[in-house]
Design an enzyme around this catalytic site. Structure first.
Site, PDB file in Angstrom:
ATOM      1  NE  ARG A  55      49.616 -34.844  72.250  1.00 16.10           N
ATOM      2  CZ  ARG A  55      48.437 -35.461  72.297  1.00 16.10           C
ATOM      3  NH1 ARG A  55      48.382 -36.765  72.437  1.00 16.10           N
ATOM      4  NH2 ARG A  55      47.328 -34.785  72.188  1.00 16.10           N
ATOM      5  CE1 TYR A  56      55.259 -37.704  72.147  1.00 15.37           C
ATOM      6  CE2 TYR A  56      53.617 -38.493  70.601  1.00 15.37           C
ATOM      7  CZ  TYR A  56      54.146 -38.482  71.869  1.00 15.37           C
ATOM      8  OH  TYR A  56      53.567 -39.222  72.851  1.00 15.37           O
ATOM      9  NE  ARG A  62      56.663 -40.172  67.491  1.00 13.49           N
ATOM     10  CZ  ARG A  62      57.391 -39.528  68.403  1.00 13.49           C
ATOM     11  NH1 ARG A  62      58.158 -38.518  68.043  1.00 13.49           N
ATOM     12  NH2 ARG A  62      57.323 -39.875  69.666  1.00 13.49           N
ATOM     13  CB  CYS A  67      35.599 -48.498  64.578  1.00  9.50           C
ATOM     14  SG  CYS A  67      37.069 -47.532  64.944  1.00  9.50           S
ATOM     15  CB  CYS A 124      37.020 -50.592  71.611  1.00  9.96           C
ATOM     16  SG  CYS A 124      37.863 -51.400  70.247  1.00  9.96           S
ATOM     17  CB  CYS A 163      36.811 -46.115  72.080  1.00 10.51           C
ATOM     18  SG  CYS A 163      37.491 -45.012  70.838  1.00 10.51           S
ATOM     19  NE  ARG A 204      41.806 -40.707  68.738  1.00 12.47           N
ATOM     20  CZ  ARG A 204      42.648 -41.553  68.143  1.00 12.47           C
ATOM     21  NH1 ARG A 204      42.190 -42.527  67.379  1.00 12.47           N
ATOM     22  NH2 ARG A 204      43.941 -41.427  68.304  1.00 12.47           N
ATOM     23  CG  ASP A 257      44.000 -42.582  77.408  1.00 16.99           C
ATOM     24  OD1 ASP A 257      45.106 -42.508  77.971  1.00 16.99           O
ATOM     25  OD2 ASP A 257      43.854 -42.720  76.176  1.00 16.99           O
ATOM     26  CG  ASP A 295      48.706 -40.708  75.386  1.00 14.58           C
ATOM     27  OD1 ASP A 295      49.410 -39.677  75.404  1.00 14.58           O
ATOM     28  OD2 ASP A 295      48.294 -41.233  74.342  1.00 14.58           O
ATOM     29  CE  LYS A 329      51.226 -43.356  72.175  1.00 18.03           C
ATOM     30  NZ  LYS A 329      51.188 -42.185  71.261  1.00 18.03           N
TER      31      LYS A 329
HETATM   32  C1  LIG Z   1      50.959 -42.184  70.044  1.00 19.14           C
HETATM   33  C2  LIG Z   1      51.057 -40.979  69.236  1.00 19.14           C
HETATM   34  C3  LIG Z   1      52.057 -40.844  68.262  1.00 19.14           C
HETATM   35  C4  LIG Z   1      53.093 -41.905  68.012  1.00 19.14           C
HETATM   36  O1  LIG Z   1      53.894 -42.100  69.128  1.00 19.14           O
HETATM   37  P1  LIG Z   1      55.072 -43.166  69.086  1.00 19.14           P
HETATM   38  O2  LIG Z   1      55.582 -43.175  70.491  1.00 19.14           O
HETATM   39  O3  LIG Z   1      56.044 -42.701  68.085  1.00 19.14           O
HETATM   40  O4  LIG Z   1      54.449 -44.475  68.690  1.00 19.14           O
HETATM   41  C5  LIG Z   1      52.105 -39.662  67.561  1.00 19.14           C
HETATM   42  N1  LIG Z   1      51.226 -38.672  67.756  1.00 19.14           N
HETATM   43  C6  LIG Z   1      50.253 -38.760  68.709  1.00 19.14           C
HETATM   44  C7  LIG Z   1      49.329 -37.640  68.896  1.00 19.14           C
HETATM   45  C8  LIG Z   1      50.132 -39.931  69.462  1.00 19.14           C
HETATM   46  O5  LIG Z   1      49.166 -40.031  70.382  1.00 19.14           O
END
Ligand SMILES: *Cc1c(COP(=O)(O)O)cnc(C)c1O
Length: 441
Positions: free
Chosen positions: A123-124, A127, A136, A140, A143, A145, A304, A341, A348
């Site tokens: 998504r980002y 990362r 799990c 929870c 959850c 998911r 969520d 989110d 986020k």
């Molecule tokens: C939360 C999340 C991350 C990590 O986000 P940070 O703000 O760096 O902790 C990375 N990918 C996805 C899809 C996420 O939901």
């Protein structure tokens, strides 16, 4: 020091396994093997009773959203007031889970849509989230998911994991890999060791994180062997998920101590849950207990829009009120970032009380946590640096090797000097669609 083995735990262990020993209780596999998976066993073990109506509704709920809780986590429930207990509410179903609100979605975060390879959510820019387990130790109730819980209880095989690893290997912009699930610590030490070694071997992966709720729901999973194995894979960050001060027990403190002593930076992600922790005082006690145990409160999540969670949702105002009660009032490192989110996969988004009240070209007006209004004088002769990303001619020192090139994205792009973009237009902007239509004619 309170005893790890208290009366309620002793009683539970005896009921579950006859004459069990502390050694069994503290064996994570024993805990998993004896997880409570149905309402009747829950009632029997805690010696509580639901009404016939409640029981019928709960059985129906468990059909759709299964139940699984470790004896350890169950033992934290105060049976005298169980219906109102924060641990109970997080692990035992509520028939309100079957109420699907008008705005609820199965996959609000579009994790499946943003998945370029098995188990990967990208998504980002730099990362990825890597789901390496579909299991799990405790389900929870809140959850995100929830759609997946229980129906695919499996650990992905090496081929599937390899496909995810391949994606990471072939995507050089990924410098941070977040192992998630399910709970990654449901994997055996050996299997996890293999995955971490594969990640270590990828040059562009700079850090790895593990997101796990084990210190909360099954602290005995944190063994010396596990810590010794993880130590080989630094830099490794570990994020856990405490939601209520009641979850911080002698056992969970011992687990956190082992991880902190192992040298892993620890963070915590709390979900804001109605009826569990939607109270500034509860969150304040929680963050104080976390920092005492060397855990940095990282995120406070707005609940969520996943199906089955509507009874847990609070207004966003509750989260802002909680953050207002923390900033300035307590240590800066005890304050988590409150985030929503974004539904639809926007990621986020941090949300804060407003501290910037007004500004002019020469002054900024701010207010502090006490309500004191103050002004900050802007500098008179600041030389704005024109940046065309030509670091060679810049007087600021950053060796070019360290300045990894990347495309500016979003608001950053509007702020930059070297990109012509002057606006970001939503895809469904009618005015622009009309223009496009005109061009076609
Ligand atoms: C939360 C999340 C991350 C990590 O986000 P940070 O703000 O760096 O902790 C990375 N990918 C996805 C899809 C996420 O939901």
């Amino acid at each position: 020091m309170s005893a790890i083995y208290n009366e309620q735990q002793q009683e539970l262990a005896e009921q579950i396994d006859g004459n069990t020993s502390l050694k069994h209780w503290k064996d994570w596999k024993w805990q998993l093997k004896h997880s409570i998976r149905d309402i009747a066993t829950f009632e029997k073990l805690l010696d509580v009773e639901f009404t016939t109506e409640e029981r019928t509704a709960l059985l129906e709920t468990v059909e759709k959203f299964p139940l699984s809780v470790t004896p350890y986590y169950l033992s934290l429930i105060d049976r005298d007031d169980f219906r109102n207990d924060p641990v109970f509410k997080q692990c035992i179903p509520n028939s309100q889970e079957l109420t699907v609100g008008a705005h609820d979605m199965a996959d609000p975060l579009h994790e499946d849509a943003d998945s370029p390879a098995p188990g990967i959510t990208h998504r980002y820019p730099d990362r990825v989230l890597f789901h390496i387990s579909n299991v799990c130790s405790m389900y929870c109730r809140h959850c995100t998911r929830k759609r997946k819980v229980g129906d695919q209880d499996f650990i992905p095989n090496r081929e599937t994991i390899d496909a995810g690893l391949d994606y990471i290997r072939n995507t050089p912009q990924v410098r941070d890999v977040l192992l998630s699930g399910g709970d990654p610590l449901m994997l055996s030490d050996e299997y996890l060791d293999w995955i971490l070694s594969e990640l270590d071997a990828i040059e562009h992966v700079e850090v790895v994180r593990i997101g796990t709720r084990m210190p909360v729901v099954l602290p005995y999973r944190i063994t010396t062997d596990l810590v010794n194995m993880l130590k080989k894979h630094q830099p490794l960050w570990i994020n856990t998920h405490f939601n209520h001060p009641r979850e911080i027990t002698a056992s969970s403190r011992a687990a956190l101590r082992m991880l902190a002593d192992g040298g892993f930076p620890l963070g915590n992600q709390t979900v804001l849950l109605a009826g569990v922790n939607d109270c500034p005082r509860i969150i304040r006690v929680l963050v104080h207990k976390l920092v005492q145990n060397r855990v940095r409160p990282y995120y406070l999540y707005q609940c969520d829009l996943s199906e089955g969670l509507s009874h847990f949702r609070t207004p966003v105002g509750k989260g802002i009120e909680i953050i207002e009660s923390l900033i300035g009032h307590t240590s800066g490192f005890a304050v988590p970032t409150y985030v929503i989110d974004a539904p639809g996969g926007g990621g986020k988004i941090p949300v804060m009380p407003n501290y910037l009240i007004s500004w002019s070209t020469h002054k900024v007006i701010l207010r502090n946590y006490e309500g004191v209004i103050t002004s900050y004088q802007e500098p008179e002769n600041y030389q704005s640096v024109f940046c065309d990303r030509n670091c060679t001619d810049c007087h600021l020192t950053l060796k070019l090797d360290d300045a990894n090139e990347y495309q500016s994205i979003g608001i950053e792009k509007l702020l930059s000097h070297d990109d012509d973009a002057i606006s970001l237009i939503p895809e469904d902007n009618e005015r622009h669609q009309r223009r496009d239509d005109d061009e076609v004619e």
